[in-house]
Design an enzyme around this catalytic site. Structure first.
Site, PDB file in Angstrom:
ATOM      1  N   GLN A  59       0.883  -1.091   0.083  1.00 40.46           N
ATOM      2  CA  GLN A  59      -0.070  -0.107   0.223  1.00 40.46           C
ATOM      3  C   GLN A  59       0.754   1.341   0.303  1.00 40.46           C
ATOM      4  O   GLN A  59       1.365   1.702   0.762  1.00 40.46           O
ATOM      5  CB  GLN A  59      -0.971   0.324   1.250  1.00 40.46           C
ATOM      6  CG  GLN A  59      -1.776   1.011   1.457  1.00 40.46           C
ATOM      7  CD  GLN A  59      -2.633   0.656   2.746  1.00 40.46           C
ATOM      8  OE1 GLN A  59      -1.401   0.846   3.317  1.00 40.46           O
ATOM      9  NE2 GLN A  59      -3.698   1.088   3.563  1.00 40.46           N
ATOM     10  N   SER A  73       1.068   7.030   2.331  1.00 42.86           N
ATOM     11  CA  SER A  73       1.961   7.388   3.463  1.00 42.86           C
ATOM     12  C   SER A  73       3.284   8.353   2.717  1.00 42.86           C
ATOM     13  O   SER A  73       3.430   7.749   2.157  1.00 42.86           O
ATOM     14  CB  SER A  73       2.025   6.700   4.286  1.00 42.86           C
ATOM     15  OG  SER A  73       0.927   5.800   5.099  1.00 42.86           O
ATOM     16  N   SER A  90       4.429  -1.593   4.310  1.00 39.45           N
ATOM     17  CA  SER A  90       4.742  -2.367   4.972  1.00 39.45           C
ATOM     18  C   SER A  90       4.656  -3.462   3.857  1.00 39.45           C
ATOM     19  O   SER A  90       3.507  -3.799   2.908  1.00 39.45           O
ATOM     20  CB  SER A  90       3.756  -2.686   5.575  1.00 39.45           C
ATOM     21  OG  SER A  90       3.515  -1.738   6.650  1.00 39.45           O
ATOM     22  N   GLU A 118      -9.325  -1.469   5.635  1.00 41.99           N
ATOM     23  CA  GLU A 118      -8.260  -1.896   5.956  1.00 41.99           C
ATOM     24  C   GLU A 118      -8.284  -2.025   7.372  1.00 41.99           C
ATOM     25  O   GLU A 118      -8.107  -2.405   8.097  1.00 41.99           O
ATOM     26  CB  GLU A 118      -7.199  -0.560   5.996  1.00 41.99           C
ATOM     27  CG  GLU A 118      -5.922  -0.537   6.132  1.00 41.99           C
ATOM     28  CD  GLU A 118      -5.106  -0.121   6.631  1.00 41.99           C
ATOM     29  OE1 GLU A 118      -5.138   1.262   5.700  1.00 41.99           O
ATOM     30  OE2 GLU A 118      -3.318  -0.322   6.017  1.00 41.99           O
ATOM     31  N   GLU A 169      -5.763   9.539  17.117  1.00 42.49           N
ATOM     32  CA  GLU A 169      -6.934  10.143  17.413  1.00 42.49           C
ATOM     33  C   GLU A 169      -8.035  10.768  15.757  1.00 42.49           C
ATOM     34  O   GLU A 169      -8.619  11.256  15.263  1.00 42.49           O
ATOM     35  CB  GLU A 169      -5.306  11.510  17.000  1.00 42.49           C
ATOM     36  CG  GLU A 169      -4.658  11.347  18.894  1.00 42.49           C
ATOM     37  CD  GLU A 169      -3.745  10.435  18.788  1.00 42.49           C
ATOM     38  OE1 GLU A 169      -3.268   9.634  17.318  1.00 42.49           O
ATOM     39  OE2 GLU A 169      -3.313   9.947  20.279  1.00 42.49           O
TER      40      GLU A 169
HETATM   41  C1  LIG Z   1       3.816  -1.134  12.079  1.00 43.96           C
HETATM   42  C2  LIG Z   1       3.272   0.589  10.413  1.00 43.96           C
HETATM   43  C3  LIG Z   1       2.600   0.020   9.536  1.00 43.96           C
HETATM   44  C4  LIG Z   1       2.827   0.859   8.079  1.00 43.96           C
HETATM   45  N1  LIG Z   1       2.235   0.380   7.315  1.00 43.96           N
HETATM   46  C5  LIG Z   1       1.584   1.457   6.240  1.00 43.96           C
HETATM   47  C6  LIG Z   1       1.112   0.769   4.893  1.00 43.96           C
HETATM   48  O1  LIG Z   1       1.982  -0.465   4.577  1.00 43.96           O
HETATM   49  N2  LIG Z   1       1.507   1.906   3.926  1.00 43.96           N
HETATM   50  C7  LIG Z   1       1.444   3.121   4.489  1.00 43.96           C
HETATM   51  O2  LIG Z   1       0.749   4.137   3.298  1.00 43.96           O
HETATM   52  N3  LIG Z   1       1.533   3.356   5.640  1.00 43.96           N
HETATM   53  C8  LIG Z   1       1.926   2.721   5.927  1.00 43.96           C
HETATM   54  N4  LIG Z   1       2.080   2.621   7.690  1.00 43.96           N
HETATM   55  C9  LIG Z   1       1.677   5.107   8.502  1.00 43.96           C
HETATM   56  C10 LIG Z   1       0.503   4.730   9.039  1.00 43.96           C
HETATM   57  O3  LIG Z   1      -0.423   4.831   7.944  1.00 43.96           O
HETATM   58  C11 LIG Z   1       0.843   6.167   9.459  1.00 43.96           C
HETATM   59  O4  LIG Z   1       2.240   6.358  10.016  1.00 43.96           O
HETATM   60  C12 LIG Z   1       0.186   7.100  10.061  1.00 43.96           C
HETATM   61  O5  LIG Z   1      -1.510   7.054   8.906  1.00 43.96           O
HETATM   62  C13 LIG Z   1       0.253   8.082  10.625  1.00 43.96           C
HETATM   63  O6  LIG Z   1       0.745   9.508   9.893  1.00 43.96           O
HETATM   64  P1  LIG Z   1       2.519   9.989  10.458  1.00 43.96           P
HETATM   65  O7  LIG Z   1       3.043   9.138  10.289  1.00 43.96           O
HETATM   66  O8  LIG Z   1       2.914  10.733   8.904  1.00 43.96           O
HETATM   67  O9  LIG Z   1       2.306  10.970  11.471  1.00 43.96           O
HETATM   68  P2  LIG Z   1       1.151  11.995  11.260  1.00 43.96           P
HETATM   69  O10 LIG Z   1      -0.065  12.770  10.448  1.00 43.96           O
HETATM   70  O11 LIG Z   1       2.748  13.096  11.411  1.00 43.96           O
HETATM   71  O12 LIG Z   1       0.869  12.745  12.833  1.00 43.96           O
HETATM   72  C14 LIG Z   1       1.520  12.654  14.023  1.00 43.96           C
HETATM   73  C15 LIG Z   1       0.653  12.719  15.086  1.00 43.96           C
HETATM   74  O13 LIG Z   1      -0.091  13.520  15.281  1.00 43.96           O
HETATM   75  C16 LIG Z   1      -1.482  13.409  15.067  1.00 43.96           C
HETATM   76  N5  LIG Z   1      -2.322  13.876  13.844  1.00 43.96           N
HETATM   77  C17 LIG Z   1      -2.450  14.037  13.042  1.00 43.96           C
HETATM   78  N6  LIG Z   1      -3.447  14.602  12.834  1.00 43.96           N
HETATM   79  C18 LIG Z   1      -3.888  14.218  13.507  1.00 43.96           C
HETATM   80  C19 LIG Z   1      -5.306  15.437  13.920  1.00 43.96           C
HETATM   81  N7  LIG Z   1      -6.008  16.412  12.866  1.00 43.96           N
HETATM   82  N8  LIG Z   1      -6.360  15.636  14.817  1.00 43.96           N
HETATM   83  C20 LIG Z   1      -5.854  15.087  16.070  1.00 43.96           C
HETATM   84  N9  LIG Z   1      -4.679  14.756  15.646  1.00 43.96           N
HETATM   85  C21 LIG Z   1      -3.471  14.494  14.740  1.00 43.96           C
HETATM   86  C22 LIG Z   1      -1.048  12.147  14.882  1.00 43.96           C
HETATM   87  O14 LIG Z   1      -2.756  10.860  15.650  1.00 43.96           O
HETATM   88  C23 LIG Z   1       0.200  12.017  15.711  1.00 43.96           C
HETATM   89  O15 LIG Z   1       0.157  11.416  16.416  1.00 43.96           O
HETATM   90  C24 LIG Z   1       2.095   2.548   8.895  1.00 43.96           C
HETATM   91  C25 LIG Z   1       3.010   2.801   9.982  1.00 43.96           C
HETATM   92  C26 LIG Z   1       2.861   1.661  11.316  1.00 43.96           C
HETATM   93  C27 LIG Z   1       3.495   1.992  12.139  1.00 43.96           C
END
Ligand SMILES: Cc1cc2nc3c(=O)[nH]c(=O)nc-3n(C[C@H](O)[C@H](O)[C@H](O)COP(=O)(O)OP(=O)(O)OC[C@H]3O[C@@H](n4cnc5c(N)ncnc54)[C@H](O)[C@@H]3O)c2cc1C
Length: 311
Positions: free
Chosen positions: A31, A34, A66, A149, A281
């Protein structure tokens, strides 16, 4: 996650080509959602797809992908129009991960493993027949993937499958962990996980009548909370095992199951449950806005063309 999306939006030709090998696991998918600047705010993806004859040329960077190192294909929302607000300018594609323009690099996580990757897309060519849904409708297609998902992460287990089964088994077989306090805690988590499991089962059965809606977010939220709490409780039952760790070598796990690992690993891996597939969140925001109809989150870029949003 890819299969129900292709079923809902893919052409008949695409369904014929991809669904059976996907179901049979003879072709593995990942996928590509991100990005470094677009996680929770997925509609902010900057990876662009530019039309070139019958093809699209894709450039950008993805992260946390992943299983990208094992994948044959990927699902990818990309920016195809920057002159409209972010949700309106995305288109959804299927990408061949063996294309020479795809570079996959491991990212090591708290467990020591590299389950996920960063993926660089440089001049990757995607034929227009691998477009899923209409041009500019990528957000609608991506939402279908995300809702599926969340069901996939949060629902569909047998009773006592997963973390709760492991601690219950420990309780049954090891009299030394049995105290009135641990009994109360075990019962609390057993009941909560069972209620969540049954709610998930109902959601899954509802899928037969159509695509899941935003209520899948509640399932995913509850699952993540319980996985973290129950894996913490497992450490309380086995503190000496929790303080040791099986191996810090960087490995590339083939599958996603944590069941063969010790309690220390399971505790660390469960931390990702409240991030992957959308953070807790964001799940609360989805429930608040789309299930309960509460006022929306603050969105400073609403209605502004993507190219005019400061980045
Ligand atoms: C084990 C694992 C596997 C994954 N596998 C995949 C994959 O296969 N493909 C893929 O595309 N992605 C994958 N991801 C990524 C995952 O979808 C993202 O990490 C997730 O969507 C959060 O995005 P970010 O890391 O950019 O954090 P950010 O969006 O930068 O968020 C940082 C913090 O701010 C908070 N925050 C952000 N916006 C808001 C809001 N509007 N209101 C309140 N709080 C907020 C969040 O909750 C978080 O605590 C994976 C992540 C993990 C941990």
């Amino acid at each position: 996650m890819a299969a129900p999306t292709i079923l809902a939006f893919g052409s008949a030709e695409m369904q014929q080509r991809y669904l059976r090998p996907l179901f049979a696991c003879t072709e593995i998918w990942c996928q590509l959602f991100s990005e470094p600047g677009a996680g929770s705010d997925l509609a902010g993806v900057a990876t662009r797809a530019v039309p070139d004859g019958d093809e699209w040329v894709v450039d950008g960077q993805k992260v946390w992908t992943s299983g990208a190192h094992n994948a044959d294909f990927a699902i990818l929302p990309a920016r195809t129009d920057t002159s409209v607000p972010k949700h309106a300018g995305m288109t959804y594609f299927v990408v061949d991960m063996t294309d020479p323009g795809v570079e996959v690099r491991p990212l090591r996580q708290i467990t020591g493993e590299a389950e996920f990757n960063e993926v660089f897309l440089s001049g990757v060519r995607v034929h227009d027949r691998n477009r899923v849904g209409a041009v500019g409708e990528g957000w609608k297609v991506a939402t279908t993937t995300l809702n599926n998902e969340r069901v996939a992460i949060g629902a569909g287990n047998d009773r006592e499958a997963g973390q709760i089964g492991l601690v219950t088994e420990r309780w049954r077989t090891d009299p030394s962990v049995r105290t009135p306090g641990t009994h109360t805690e075990l019962m609390r988590w057993w009941v909560e996980t069972e209620v969540t499991r049954l709610a998930g089962e109902r959601l899954r059965q509802g899928l037969e009548a159509g695509q899941p809606g935003p209520e899948s977010s509640a399932m995913k939220l509850a699952f993540a909370q319980q996985a973290q709490q129950v894996s913490g409780f497992a450490l309380e039952l086995a503190p000496e095992e929790g303080l040791t760790y099986h191996d810090w070598t960087m490995v590339r796990p083939e599958g996603g199951s944590f069941l063969g690992h010790g309690p220390g690993y399971r505790y660390l891996r469960a931390k990702g449950n409240s991030i992957e597939g959308g953070t807790s969140e964001i799940m609360r925001n989805v429930i608040a806005e789309r299930v309960l109809g509460l006022p929306p989150d603050h969105r400073p870029d609403k209605g502004i063309a993507f190219k005019d949003v400061p980045r």
